[in-house]
Design an enzyme around this catalytic site. Structure first.
Site, short mmCIF file in Angstrom:
data_model
loop_
_atom_site.label_atom_id
_atom_site.label_comp_id
_atom_site.label_asym_id
_atom_site.label_seq_id
_atom_site.Cartn_x
_atom_site.Cartn_y
_atom_site.Cartn_z
N ASP A 37 -70.88 2.93 -15.80
CA ASP A 37 -70.10 1.70 -15.17
C ASP A 37 -68.69 1.99 -14.55
OD1 ASP A 37 -72.00 -0.05 -16.21
OD2 ASP A 37 -70.79 -0.89 -17.92
N LYS A 45 -70.43 -2.99 -12.07
CA LYS A 45 -69.80 -3.85 -12.81
C LYS A 45 -68.51 -4.12 -12.93
CE LYS A 45 -72.09 -4.53 -16.94
NZ LYS A 45 -72.83 -5.00 -18.20
N ASP A 88 -66.42 0.74 -26.35
CA ASP A 88 -67.75 0.56 -27.19
C ASP A 88 -68.70 -0.17 -26.64
OD1 ASP A 88 -68.63 1.12 -30.19
OD2 ASP A 88 -69.17 -0.76 -29.50
N MET A 136 -60.43 -8.57 -20.70
CA MET A 136 -60.67 -9.20 -19.64
C MET A 136 -59.66 -10.51 -19.16
SD MET A 136 -64.87 -9.07 -19.28
CE MET A 136 -65.16 -9.13 -21.28
N1 SAH Z 1 -66.86 -2.28 -23.98
C1 SAH Z 1 -65.54 -2.22 -23.66
C2 SAH Z 1 -65.08 -3.51 -22.87
C3 SAH Z 1 -65.66 -3.86 -21.78
S1 SAH Z 1 -65.05 -5.34 -21.02
C4 SAH Z 1 -64.66 -1.74 -24.88
O1 SAH Z 1 -65.10 -1.58 -25.87
O2 SAH Z 1 -63.27 -1.42 -24.60
C5 SAH Z 1 -63.89 -4.97 -19.89
C6 SAH Z 1 -62.43 -5.12 -20.39
O3 SAH Z 1 -62.08 -4.03 -21.54
C7 SAH Z 1 -61.34 -4.79 -19.15
O4 SAH Z 1 -61.23 -5.96 -18.57
C8 SAH Z 1 -60.10 -4.69 -20.22
O5 SAH Z 1 -59.78 -5.79 -20.62
C9 SAH Z 1 -60.75 -3.64 -21.27
N2 SAH Z 1 -60.40 -2.64 -21.07
C10 SAH Z 1 -61.40 -1.49 -21.18
N3 SAH Z 1 -60.99 -0.39 -20.86
C11 SAH Z 1 -59.32 -0.41 -20.96
C12 SAH Z 1 -58.55 0.21 -20.55
N4 SAH Z 1 -58.70 1.68 -20.56
N5 SAH Z 1 -57.17 -0.20 -20.83
C13 SAH Z 1 -56.92 -1.55 -20.78
N6 SAH Z 1 -58.12 -2.34 -21.22
C14 SAH Z 1 -59.31 -1.88 -20.89
#
Ligand code: SAH
Length: 488
Positions: A260, A282, A315, A395
């Site tokens: 992704d 995505k 995750d 998000m």
């Molecule tokens: N599965 C991912 C989340 C996916 S949804 C997890 O467990 O982290 C996508 C959202 O995750 C983004 O819009 C943001 O809010 C957050 N996100 C993911 N990586 C990030 C990062 N390095 N810094 C800040 N927010 C992050």
């Protein structure tokens, strides 16, 4: 023809594994080094006697529980009679020398700690995954390097290889009966080690592996079962150092990676070099491939026998649609493994200095998605707007203004601390800190972009004391360090 084989280096050892079960081993010396050596001998099943006037606590304990015998005396050459192996580890060079001389005259293999010249054998650095053992030697050139290599191999070698070796031992007799001819037997084991049996063992699916092995022995049929499998892997929030060992291991064995946009480049770089890489996207509503197509693609690739790594940010089971993807695989009967990752909330919390819970400030923590649906946020505000609770919004950049407004409308104070952590854990991480009243304007001013997390709660105040990550001095458009740290 010249049949002389020259040693490959100025000192080249013959590598061998000795069977010491039930054999007498003598350790001369009573200190911690002698204790380590004695324990190595004990692990290989030797009957160990320690000759030393006094024992360190560890050796005393081993003697007390009857693991070894202690002869409380100074060493004399006669002590070695009847021994099959000897180790000297005293701090007196003259004693070590006399142990070496006595052992050599009796033709007993001898090792003197830290002294290759007095030793007839040296002890390697060993990775022990019984019955699998990997021994490393630098011929005494650098024990530290040997240990370093051991750590490296340990970290890359899935633990289950030991269990795979044990499985092979269990079926050795049966394989001999089924394939008496050595070449056929070798081919059989190659099929096992390169095919689905090994794959399943390494993925922790032992009963299925045993079943497949039994089937292979009975019918040869399992050899055309494809080894394909999908690993749903969490790649963590961005810093490659936060990848789990298991994630690294499966990425290094991948045939193809489907990733992704959230997966950082530094993480992709750690995958096997020859693995094909396919971006399936995505980014909010801008999907490179629709979800059903991603699901169908994974099933197809696995059925072709490929090891597919489906790599996601953070995750896979936290706002990652991992559950949906696994359901498709499960329905299609494709084997899978799920490797958790550090979710963005945990990464952001650690790297921004905001503990998600704290005995004095917050007793609960809620993760929610702030993704707008038709321009609005449909959340259970009463549950979110509670005191002594941390709320982490994934998000939430686009809906930030609504989010802060609603939390205030449902009872949180306007002064409640709130922060945005953009690109958490990456070198480019930025943190914008304010309150529910001020954060939307600050974020707009700083032009904060996804991926970013919103963290709301009193714990945000701890940043001043707990922040430590400071690779983030990135000049902004105006050429000054950006609003990294507090913008109040
Ligand atoms: N599965 C991912 C989340 C996916 S949804 C997890 O467990 O982290 C996508 C959202 O995750 C983004 O819009 C943001 O809010 C957050 N996100 C993911 N990586 C990030 C990062 N390095 N810094 C800040 N927010 C992050």
């Amino acid at each position: 023809m010249n049949t002389r084989i020259a040693p490959t280096a100025d000192r080249s050892y013959f590598a061998a594994f000795l069977d010491l079960r039930g054999k007498r081993g003598i350790v001369v010396g009573g200190g911690p080094v002698a204790a380590l050596k004695a324990e190595t001998l004990l692990r290989s099943g030797a009957q160990v006697t320690v000759v030393a006037p006094e024992l360190c606590p560890r050796l005393a304990e081993l003697t007390l529980v009857g693991a070894l015998r202690h002869e409380a005396k100074r060493f004399q050459p006669g002590d070695l009679v009847g021994a099959e192996i000897t180790i000297a580890a005293t701090d007196d060079p003259s004693v070590n020398e006399s142990v070496s001389a006595a052992a050599r005259s009796l033709r007993i293999p001898v090792n003197v700690a830290d002294n290759a010249a007095l030793s007839s054998f040296i002890m390697p650095s060993v990775i022990d995954r019984p019955p699998l053992q990997i021994a490393i030697s630098t011929a005494g050139a650098s024990p530290v390097l040997a240990r370093k290599l051991r750590t490296l191999i340990e970290s890359l070698l899935p633990f289950a290889y030991g269990r795979l070796a044990a499985l092979a031992a269990r079926f050795r007799g049966a394989s001999k009966q089924r394939y008496p001819e050595p070449d056929a037997r070798r081919r059989f084991w190659e099929d096992v080690m390169d095919g689905p049996v090994a794959e399943m063992m390494l993925a922790g699916r032992e009963p299925q592996a045993v079943e497949a092995l039994e089937r292979l022995l009975e019918t040869d049929a399992a050899s055309d079962v494809a080894a394909g499998m999908v690993y749903l892997v969490g790649g963590g929030p961005g810093d490659p150092g936060l990848l789990t060992l298991r994630a690294l291991q499966v990425m290094q064995r991948a045939d193809i990676l489907l990733y992704d946009h959230l997966v950082a480049k530094g993480i992709l770089d750690l995958a096997r070099r020859d693995a094909e890489r396919l971006y399936v996207g995505k980014e909010a509503d801008n999907h490179a491939l629709p979800q059903q197509d991603i699901n169908a693609l994974m099933v197809r690739l696995a059925r072709e026998g490929k090891r597919v790594v489906r790599l996601k940010g953070g995750d896979p089971y936290v706002f990652g649609r991992g559950g949906e993807e696994i359901e498709t695989l499960s329905q299609a009967g494709v084997p899978f493994e799920v490797v958790p990752g550090i979710t963005a909330a945990c990464g952001a919390a650690a790297y921004a200095g905001i503990p998600l819970t704290h005995r004095d400030h917050s007793h609960a923590c809620v993760f929610v998605t702030g993704h707008l649906k038709d321009g609005t946020l449909d959340l259970n505000w009463d549950v979110l707007a509670r005191p002594r609770q941390t709320v982490v919004i994934y998000m939430g950049v686009r809906g930030l203004a609504q989010l802060c407004e609603q939390l205030v409308a449902h009872g949180l104070g306007r002064e409640t601390p709130a922060a945005l952590v953009e690109k958490a854990t990456l070198d480019t991480q930025r943190v914008v800190e304010g309150t529910l009243a001020t954060l939307p304007a600050l974020a707009a001013g700083e032009n904060v972009r996804p991926p970013a997390l919103v963290i709301v709660g009193d714990v945000v105040r701890l940043r001043g004391r707990l922040g430590w990550f400071s690779r983030n001095q990135v000049p902004n458009a105006a050429g000054r360090p950006s609003a990294v740290n507090s913008v109040q």
